[in-house]
Design a protein around this motif. Structure first.
Motif, PDB file in Angstrom:
ATOM      1  N   ASP A   1      49.855  32.582  53.433  1.00  0.00           N
ATOM      2  CA  ASP A   1      49.214  33.308  54.533  1.00  0.00           C
ATOM      3  C   ASP A   1      48.630  34.642  54.062  1.00  0.00           C
ATOM      4  OD1 ASP A   1      48.879  34.016  57.490  1.00  0.00           O
ATOM      5  OD2 ASP A   1      50.252  35.585  56.819  1.00  0.00           O
TER       6      ASP A   1
ATOM      7  N   HIS B   1      44.795  35.814  54.421  1.00  0.00           N
ATOM      8  CA  HIS B   1      44.343  37.044  55.078  1.00  0.00           C
ATOM      9  C   HIS B   1      43.378  37.816  54.184  1.00  0.00           C
ATOM     10  CE1 HIS B   1      46.491  37.540  58.891  1.00  0.00           C
ATOM     11  NE2 HIS B   1      47.449  36.824  58.351  1.00  0.00           N
TER      12      HIS B   1
ATOM     13  N   HIS C   1      50.200  28.548  60.935  1.00  0.00           N
ATOM     14  CA  HIS C   1      48.877  28.905  61.428  1.00  0.00           C
ATOM     15  C   HIS C   1      47.912  28.938  60.256  1.00  0.00           C
ATOM     16  CE1 HIS C   1      50.276  32.872  60.179  1.00  0.00           C
ATOM     17  NE2 HIS C   1      49.049  33.315  60.219  1.00  0.00           N
TER      18      HIS C   1
ATOM     19  N   THR D   1      44.852  30.690  58.386  1.00  0.00           N
ATOM     20  CA  THR D   1      44.394  32.073  58.321  1.00  0.00           C
ATOM     21  C   THR D   1      43.009  32.211  57.706  1.00  0.00           C
ATOM     22  OG1 THR D   1      46.680  32.720  58.029  1.00  0.00           O
ATOM     23  CG2 THR D   1      45.034  34.365  57.517  1.00  0.00           C
TER      24      THR D   1
HETATM   25 ZN    ZN Z   1      48.894  35.337  59.100  1.00  0.00          ZN
END
Ligand code: ZN
Length: 263
Positions: A101, A105, A144, A146
């Motif tokens: 993640d 980002h 999730h 990203t």
């Molecule tokens: Zn994240």
């Protein structure tokens, strides 16, 4: 307390020492890779870094290094399986490749690749453990997604369908929905030496903060080159439109200029 392996610094407002409390509650507290490898199991609390653990680059680079004190995700998974599988009632284990993640980002393709390798290693440990069992469910998923980031194009130069061996493609050819590009690009990404975040930090702390210095840092640490013009665009800043006086991070007066669409 930690034998120098981990820097401990309490952020608590009270005098409680949660490490001692865990020990009093019967936990063995582990601070480095050796302690993890030599544990006899039971209730374990492993604290292996002050904050984030090693990134994927360091994990890949130090895989076989005997001086490495931090365990890898795969090593932690190995001990977790060995310990939990003694429970006759069965167990639930959650393993997270958390820095995938972080790389997403930062749109850092090289780090993303090394984080995926780190995670894949842990998945391998689990799959080997579960292979000959009929009582184990393994779920590999993402929590999730990203940055809309990927190693592929979904609407561009899609390769033509082609036959592949094996049962799955017996009746129909393999028709990819994505163009993954040449494998040599993955090789270039693999050769990246540190995260883009570290590179940009290093540039900001250096004596020479010119676009040319950034061009050199990118060239020295990744398989790619950027133009001086590109470096100038990366470094450009603008007034922070969301500035809030006294806010812990929104107080900054300038921020990096948002990348103009399409470039
Ligand atoms: Zn994240």
């Amino acid at each position: 307390l930690t034998g120098g392996a981990v820097r401990l610094q309490s952020k608590r407002d009270d005098e409680r020492n949660l490490v001692q409390e865990a020990r009093a509650a019967g936990y063995e507290v582990l601070f480095d890779r050796n302690a993890l490898a030599n544990t006899k199991g039971g209730k374990l609390l492993g604290l292996f870094a002050h904050s984030g653990m090693m990134d994927g680059f360091r994990t890949t680079r130090t895989q076989k290094d005997p001086a490495r004190t931090e365990p890898t995700l795969a090593e932690m998974t190995t001990t977790a399986l060995k310990t939990l599988s003694r429970d006759t009632d069965g167990f639930f284990l959650m393993v997270e490749g958390g820095q995938i993640d972080w790389a997403g980002h930062n749109n850092d393709a090289g780090q993303l690749l090394h984080e995926m390798i780190k995670f894949d290693d842990a998945v391998r440990v689990v799959m080997e453990w579960a292979r000959d069992r009929d009582d184990t469910l393994v779920i590999v998923t993402a929590d999730h997604e990203t940055g809309g980031f990927g190693f592929s194009y979904s609407g561009f130069a899609i390769p033509a369908p082609r036959p592949l061996p094996g049962d799955a493609f017996k009746d129909r050819p393999y028709a990819p929905n994505y163009n993954y590009g040449p494998l040599s690009v993955l090789g270039m990404l693999y050769n990246q030496k540190k995260t883009l975040y570290e590179i940009i930090q290093e540039h900001g702390k250096g004596d020479d903060r010119s676009p040319e210095a950034l061009v050199k840092l990118i060239r020295d640490n990744t398989g790619f080159t950027i133009s001086t013009e590109g470096a100038r665009a990366v470094l450009a800043s603008e007034p922070n439109p969301n500035r809030i006086e006294g806010h812990p991070y929104l107080h900054v007066e300038t921020m990096r200029r948002a990348c103009p669409g399409g470039r």
